[in-house]
Enzyme design. Structure first.
Site, PDB file in Angstrom:
ATOM      1  CB  ILE A   1      -0.961  -0.025   1.221  1.00  0.00           C
ATOM      2  CG1 ILE A   1      -2.108   0.954   1.065  1.00  0.00           C
ATOM      3  CG2 ILE A   1      -0.203   0.173   2.526  1.00  0.00           C
ATOM      4  CD1 ILE A   1      -3.259   0.714   2.048  1.00  0.00           C
ATOM      5  CB  CYS A   2       1.867   3.904  -1.803  1.00  0.00           C
ATOM      6  SG  CYS A   2       0.997   4.036  -3.377  1.00  0.00           S
ATOM      7  NE  ARG A   3      -1.856  11.766  -0.696  1.00  0.00           N
ATOM      8  CZ  ARG A   3      -2.582  12.369  -1.619  1.00  0.00           C
ATOM      9  NH1 ARG A   3      -2.470  12.041  -2.893  1.00  0.00           N
ATOM     10  NH2 ARG A   3      -3.438  13.315  -1.281  1.00  0.00           N
TER      11      ARG A   3
ATOM     12  N   GLY B   1      -1.721   4.250  -4.817  1.00  0.00           N
ATOM     13  CA  GLY B   1      -1.551   3.011  -5.563  1.00  0.00           C
ATOM     14  C   GLY B   1      -0.424   2.984  -6.573  1.00  0.00           C
TER      15      GLY B   1
ATOM     16  CG  MET C   1      -2.141   4.379   3.335  1.00  0.00           C
ATOM     17  SD  MET C   1      -2.813   3.231   4.572  1.00  0.00           S
ATOM     18  CE  MET C   1      -3.255   4.338   5.917  1.00  0.00           C
TER      19      MET C   1
END
Length: 109
Positions: free
Chosen positions: A60-62, A64, A88
């Site tokens: 996961i990141c902010r 994708g 996120m």
């Protein structure tokens, strides 16, 4: 690219957060492993030590994009990895908990 929806993640699923330190500090999913994309190659061993041997790695990141890069790399290494769709931002919008290092409510930067 293999993906998973935030709604499909269960408590206890292994989550790898590849956002940068300031983003992580503002808020993250409780229990996630944090290895920023900028440090990922150098710290790859931390993932192999922490990840379940026969389980899936949810990256996961902010939003994708960065997690998609890491997911592709992990899949090439033979690891069962999926990109968390929407990152996120979707995690927080879905009402999933976001916490700071000291366990207080956080937010997605």
């Amino acid at each position: 690219m293999p993906t998973a929806a935030v709604a499909d993640l269960k408590d206890g699923d292994f989550l790898l957060d590849v956002r940068e330190d300031d983003e992580w500090g503002a808020g993250h999913a409780e229990g996630a492993l944090h290895i920023p994309l900028s440090d990922f190659v150098a710290r790859y061993g931390e993932l192999t030590e922490a990840a379940p041997q026969d389980g899936r790695v949810h990256v996961i990141c902010r939003s994708g994009g960065r997690s998609a890069q890491v997911t592709m790399y992990l899949v090439q290494q033979g690891i069962d990895a999926v990109n968390v769709d929407g990152g996120m931002q979707v995690w927080q919008a879905a009402g999933r908990p976001v916490v700071t290092e000291d366990g207080k409510p956080g937010f997605v930067l």
